[in-house]
Design an enzyme around this catalytic site. Sequence first.
Site, PDB file in Angstrom:
ATOM      1  N   GLU A 227     -28.204  26.597 -11.321  1.00  0.00           N
ATOM      2  CA  GLU A 227     -29.747  25.577 -11.162  1.00  0.00           C
ATOM      3  C   GLU A 227     -29.251  24.702 -10.169  1.00  0.00           C
ATOM      4  O   GLU A 227     -28.641  24.148 -11.164  1.00  0.00           O
ATOM      5  CB  GLU A 227     -30.001  25.489 -12.837  1.00  0.00           C
ATOM      6  CG  GLU A 227     -30.545  27.001 -13.437  1.00  0.00           C
ATOM      7  CD  GLU A 227     -31.514  28.002 -12.863  1.00  0.00           C
ATOM      8  OE1 GLU A 227     -32.302  27.352 -11.484  1.00  0.00           O
ATOM      9  OE2 GLU A 227     -31.478  29.172 -12.855  1.00  0.00           O
ATOM     10  N   CYS A 261     -35.122  17.509 -10.245  1.00  0.00           N
ATOM     11  CA  CYS A 261     -34.214  17.726  -9.137  1.00  0.00           C
ATOM     12  C   CYS A 261     -35.526  18.852  -8.721  1.00  0.00           C
ATOM     13  O   CYS A 261     -35.229  19.452  -7.478  1.00  0.00           O
ATOM     14  CB  CYS A 261     -33.483  19.144  -9.836  1.00  0.00           C
ATOM     15  SG  CYS A 261     -34.776  20.711 -11.093  1.00  0.00           S
TER      16      CYS A 261
HETATM   17  N1  LIG Z   1     -32.381  23.424 -10.955  1.00  0.00           N
HETATM   18  C1  LIG Z   1     -32.598  22.953 -11.981  1.00  0.00           C
HETATM   19  O1  LIG Z   1     -32.751  23.077 -12.712  1.00  0.00           O
HETATM   20  C2  LIG Z   1     -31.472  21.647 -11.508  1.00  0.00           C
HETATM   21  C3  LIG Z   1     -30.894  20.525 -10.868  1.00  0.00           C
HETATM   22  N2  LIG Z   1     -29.761  19.453 -11.371  1.00  0.00           N
HETATM   23  C4  LIG Z   1     -29.516  18.829  -9.776  1.00  0.00           C
HETATM   24  O2  LIG Z   1     -28.121  18.512 -11.014  1.00  0.00           O
HETATM   25  C5  LIG Z   1     -27.427  17.524 -10.372  1.00  0.00           C
HETATM   26  C6  LIG Z   1     -27.911  16.162 -10.740  1.00  0.00           C
HETATM   27  O3  LIG Z   1     -27.374  16.240 -12.532  1.00  0.00           O
HETATM   28  P1  LIG Z   1     -25.576  15.499 -12.747  1.00  0.00           P
HETATM   29  O4  LIG Z   1     -25.836  16.086 -14.243  1.00  0.00           O
HETATM   30  O5  LIG Z   1     -25.577  14.767 -11.743  1.00  0.00           O
HETATM   31  O6  LIG Z   1     -24.814  17.063 -12.352  1.00  0.00           O
HETATM   32  P2  LIG Z   1     -23.473  17.498 -12.180  1.00  0.00           P
HETATM   33  O7  LIG Z   1     -23.316  18.208 -11.070  1.00  0.00           O
HETATM   34  O8  LIG Z   1     -22.361  16.197 -11.914  1.00  0.00           O
HETATM   35  O9  LIG Z   1     -23.400  17.728 -13.814  1.00  0.00           O
HETATM   36  C7  LIG Z   1     -23.224  19.091 -14.408  1.00  0.00           C
HETATM   37  C8  LIG Z   1     -22.245  19.160 -14.783  1.00  0.00           C
HETATM   38  O10 LIG Z   1     -21.479  19.579 -14.484  1.00  0.00           O
HETATM   39  C9  LIG Z   1     -20.464  19.282 -15.443  1.00  0.00           C
HETATM   40  N3  LIG Z   1     -18.707  18.222 -13.806  1.00  0.00           N
HETATM   41  C10 LIG Z   1     -18.639  17.812 -13.258  1.00  0.00           C
HETATM   42  N4  LIG Z   1     -18.210  17.837 -12.234  1.00  0.00           N
HETATM   43  C11 LIG Z   1     -17.988  19.009 -12.219  1.00  0.00           C
HETATM   44  C12 LIG Z   1     -16.111  19.759 -12.574  1.00  0.00           C
HETATM   45  N5  LIG Z   1     -15.481  18.892 -11.056  1.00  0.00           N
HETATM   46  N6  LIG Z   1     -15.841  20.654 -13.023  1.00  0.00           N
HETATM   47  C13 LIG Z   1     -16.357  21.100 -13.812  1.00  0.00           C
HETATM   48  N7  LIG Z   1     -16.919  20.170 -14.007  1.00  0.00           N
HETATM   49  C14 LIG Z   1     -18.470  19.194 -13.816  1.00  0.00           C
HETATM   50  C15 LIG Z   1     -20.105  18.057 -15.561  1.00  0.00           C
HETATM   51  O11 LIG Z   1     -19.996  17.646 -16.643  1.00  0.00           O
HETATM   52  C16 LIG Z   1     -21.964  18.172 -16.831  1.00  0.00           C
HETATM   53  O12 LIG Z   1     -21.883  18.980 -17.596  1.00  0.00           O
HETATM   54  C17 LIG Z   1     -28.648  17.164  -8.945  1.00  0.00           C
HETATM   55  O13 LIG Z   1     -28.176  17.281  -8.126  1.00  0.00           O
HETATM   56  C18 LIG Z   1     -29.740  17.897  -9.024  1.00  0.00           C
HETATM   57  O14 LIG Z   1     -30.490  18.300  -8.124  1.00  0.00           O
HETATM   58  C19 LIG Z   1     -30.805  18.912 -12.432  1.00  0.00           C
HETATM   59  C20 LIG Z   1     -31.139  19.341 -13.528  1.00  0.00           C
HETATM   60  C21 LIG Z   1     -32.210  20.225 -13.215  1.00  0.00           C
HETATM   61  C1  LIG Z   2     -57.210  18.865 -22.095  1.00  0.00           C
HETATM   62  C2  LIG Z   2     -58.454  20.607 -23.076  1.00  0.00           C
HETATM   63  C3  LIG Z   2     -58.659  22.185 -21.958  1.00  0.00           C
HETATM   64  C4  LIG Z   2     -57.559  21.667 -20.078  1.00  0.00           C
HETATM   65  C5  LIG Z   2     -56.629  21.656 -20.191  1.00  0.00           C
HETATM   66  C6  LIG Z   2     -55.302  22.074 -18.755  1.00  0.00           C
HETATM   67  C7  LIG Z   2     -56.078  22.434 -17.990  1.00  0.00           C
HETATM   68  C8  LIG Z   2     -54.713  21.392 -18.867  1.00  0.00           C
HETATM   69  C9  LIG Z   2     -53.633  21.071 -17.996  1.00  0.00           C
HETATM   70  C10 LIG Z   2     -51.947  20.459 -18.144  1.00  0.00           C
HETATM   71  C11 LIG Z   2     -50.899  20.339 -17.382  1.00  0.00           C
HETATM   72  C12 LIG Z   2     -50.981  20.989 -15.928  1.00  0.00           C
HETATM   73  C13 LIG Z   2     -49.881  19.829 -17.443  1.00  0.00           C
HETATM   74  C14 LIG Z   2     -48.622  19.696 -17.089  1.00  0.00           C
HETATM   75  C15 LIG Z   2     -47.716  19.133 -17.803  1.00  0.00           C
HETATM   76  C16 LIG Z   2     -46.426  19.272 -16.990  1.00  0.00           C
HETATM   77  C17 LIG Z   2     -45.529  19.329 -17.407  1.00  0.00           C
HETATM   78  C18 LIG Z   2     -44.684  19.019 -18.889  1.00  0.00           C
HETATM   79  C19 LIG Z   2     -43.996  18.731 -16.892  1.00  0.00           C
HETATM   80  C20 LIG Z   2     -42.996  19.283 -17.356  1.00  0.00           C
HETATM   81  C21 LIG Z   2     -41.639  19.516 -16.158  1.00  0.00           C
HETATM   82  C22 LIG Z   2     -40.346  19.688 -16.696  1.00  0.00           C
HETATM   83  C23 LIG Z   2     -40.300  19.852 -17.711  1.00  0.00           C
HETATM   84  C24 LIG Z   2     -39.587  19.174 -15.465  1.00  0.00           C
HETATM   85  C25 LIG Z   2     -38.602  20.161 -15.657  1.00  0.00           C
HETATM   86  C26 LIG Z   2     -37.610  19.772 -14.597  1.00  0.00           C
HETATM   87  C27 LIG Z   2     -36.514  20.403 -14.627  1.00  0.00           C
HETATM   88  C28 LIG Z   2     -36.137  21.583 -14.864  1.00  0.00           C
HETATM   89  C29 LIG Z   2     -35.446  19.961 -13.484  1.00  0.00           C
HETATM   90  O1  LIG Z   2     -35.002  18.975 -12.749  1.00  0.00           O
HETATM   91  O2  LIG Z   2     -35.248  21.092 -11.907  1.00  0.00           O
HETATM   92  C30 LIG Z   2     -59.312  23.338 -22.129  1.00  0.00           C
HETATM   93  C31 LIG Z   2     -58.289  24.484 -22.584  1.00  0.00           C
HETATM   94  C32 LIG Z   2     -60.141  23.136 -20.493  1.00  0.00           C
HETATM   95  C33 LIG Z   2     -60.146  22.957 -22.997  1.00  0.00           C
HETATM   96  C34 LIG Z   2     -59.658  22.350 -24.215  1.00  0.00           C
HETATM   97  C35 LIG Z   2     -59.208  20.762 -23.566  1.00  0.00           C
END
Ligand SMILES: NC(=O)C1=CN([C@@H]2O[C@H](COP(=O)(O)OP(=O)(O)OC[C@H]3O[C@@H](n4cnc5c(N)ncnc54)[C@H](O)[C@@H]3O)[C@@H](O)[C@H]2O)C=CC1
Ligand SMILES: CC1=C(/C=C/C(C)=C/C=C/C(C)=C/C=C/C=C(C)/C=C/C=C(C)/C=C/C=C(\C)C(=O)O)C(C)(C)CCC1
Length: 515
Positions: A227, A261
């Site tokens: 990821e 990310c």
């Molecule tokens: N697609 C997804 O779900 C997500 C992706 N990311 C991506 O992660 C990056 C940022 O997160 P960071 O924590 O800085 O990532 P990172 O890659 O630096 O660290 C992530 C993990 O890898 C380990 N790690 C770091 N260097 C390492 C090495 N040389 N060898 C082995 N393990 C190592 C760390 O200890 C940590 O647990 C961004 O590029 C972001 O886009 C972040 C969150 C979610």
């Molecule tokens: C309020 C009532 C109603 C309607 C409610 C509605 C339509 C609510 C919609 C809510 C939404 C769209 C909420 C969005 C929330 C976003 C969140 C929690 C984002 C989370 C993001 C995360 C966890 C990101 C992760 C990122 C990762 C892994 C990364 O770095 O890659 C009704 C139902 C119409 C009636 C009652 C009241």
Amino acid sequence: MAATKVTIPEYRETALDAIPAICQKVRDTFQTHKTKDAEFRLVQLRKLYWALVDLTPQIKEALRKDLGKSEYETVFTEIDWLKNDCMFQIRHLKNFMKDEKLGSPHVPLTYSFMNYRIKKDPIGAVLIISAYNYPLHLLLSPFVGAIAAGCTAVLKPTEMAPHTAMVAVEILKRLDPDAYAIVNGAIPETTALLDQKWDKILYTGSATVGAIIAKKAAETLTPVCLELGGRNPAFVTKNANIALAARRLLWGKAHNAGQVCMSHNYILVEREVVDSLIAHLNESFREFFPNGAKASPDLSRVVNARHFARLKKMLDNTKGKIVMGGQMDEKELFIEPTAVLVDSMDDSMVQEESFGPIFSIFPVDNLDQALGIANKVHRTPLTLFSFGTKDENNKVLNEMLSGGATINDSFTHGSLGTVPFGGVGDSGWGSYRGKASFDCFTHHRTVAETPAWMEALLRVRYMPYDWAKLRQMARLSETAPNFDREGRIVRKGLGYWLGVIFGLGSGSAKGYERV
Ligand SMILES: NC(=O)C1=CN([C@@H]2O[C@H](COP(=O)(O)OP(=O)(O)OC[C@H]3O[C@@H](n4cnc5c(N)ncnc54)[C@H](O)[C@@H]3O)[C@@H](O)[C@H]2O)C=CC1
Ligand SMILES: CC1=C(/C=C/C(C)=C/C=C/C(C)=C/C=C/C=C(C)/C=C/C=C(C)/C=C/C=C(\C)C(=O)O)C(C)(C)CCC1
């Protein structure tokens, strides 16, 4: 009511020489088969659910200390998110675990007595390595999938969120100590973990480290789910609702201080509406942060001084103009949501992954130009966002690939914990969340069972071979093509039907007429 004082143990790395034994125990436990039992899985998921409830004060405090994360975001995107993950798997587990019967069209009539099915087997002992931006969520969300799938697991939290890592240790103490373990540390500890044999590794983090993990895993042919990040574009055309686009895109960069990310790195906007977009971004900024961003209790801080310096450098090196935000305070690791209007795609603001509250805006002549540029910057980003007409949004989806995509909003596709989430190409391999989390750690094994009474029917496969039997079986299972040698669809004409009726036709393409 006075707030209860919360204590979080001091961060401690796991001793390097203890790591092999920890991993061996988890591998041995898998071989006892106890984690395969549905009731065992359910009990562990229920215990995890209650650990999240009971340790809520510690989790809030840890995330405040690690990322300055607001209590609101901690509850919304870490605690409630993970509780929902547990509940989803608990509710659907027995259904997910069931064998899937394979019938038509996968199994032809001639094979239909052999009970073809897909059996769901846990893949084994797995390693989960996570990133810092949602330090508990990204560690435990895949883990919920691993428990549900019946695997044993070792978790490696990020060292960049040390308080959360220690709360994770407390959470794990509530679960089966032989089946699940946690290893804390940074590169040396992760390297020691990668020296062990795993049945699958799920890694969340940067692409650079992702490549190290994949390479190491390849040595032992260990499957990986990666990821990773990406340089995600947002497209805004002159036909979009500009005020809405600005508000929603600003949310994507203010939430968790843009340390997401999935959030956009840059916006490609049609020239006619650039000024309007900037005006609306500023208007939304004032709405979100009426007393200024620094005074807001809702805005997270940048995780550490290294990432602060990285983001500051991107801003220092830009040749563009700051058109929203721009304030920062190193002591507090505070950076305002900041937009930079750039005039070159070589700008530091575009070329590097922001992974913070800063982003760039690049004016374009039209959507074709925007797509050409975005495909050059990063052909397979983790996400993309499109704000335009239905046709324009479809064009974006058709002409650019990404892990996931949201139309008319910022990462809505990734804001729901029950639908698959993952990248494509160099933004990630595989996906998890919802049923995909169960599947990620499950081997889908095709099983067949041949009844003894069928022996006579199986004559066709035994020596001495009998061409008549083969032809007989082919007649039963063959499907006649509805296309000719040029790949054109043909429909059955009069000649064909006359052939069938008078026994002259053979069901081949002969006698067909071109459509
Ligand atoms: N697609 C997804 O779900 C997500 C992706 N990311 C991506 O992660 C990056 C940022 O997160 P960071 O924590 O800085 O990532 P990172 O890659 O630096 O660290 C992530 C993990 O890898 C380990 N790690 C770091 N260097 C390492 C090495 N040389 N060898 C082995 N393990 C190592 C760390 O200890 C940590 O647990 C961004 O590029 C972001 O886009 C972040 C969150 C979610
Ligand atoms: C309020 C009532 C109603 C309607 C409610 C509605 C339509 C609510 C919609 C809510 C939404 C769209 C909420 C969005 C929330 C976003 C969140 C929690 C984002 C989370 C993001 C995360 C966890 C990101 C992760 C990122 C990762 C892994 C990364 O770095 O890659 C009704 C139902 C119409 C009636 C009652 C009241």
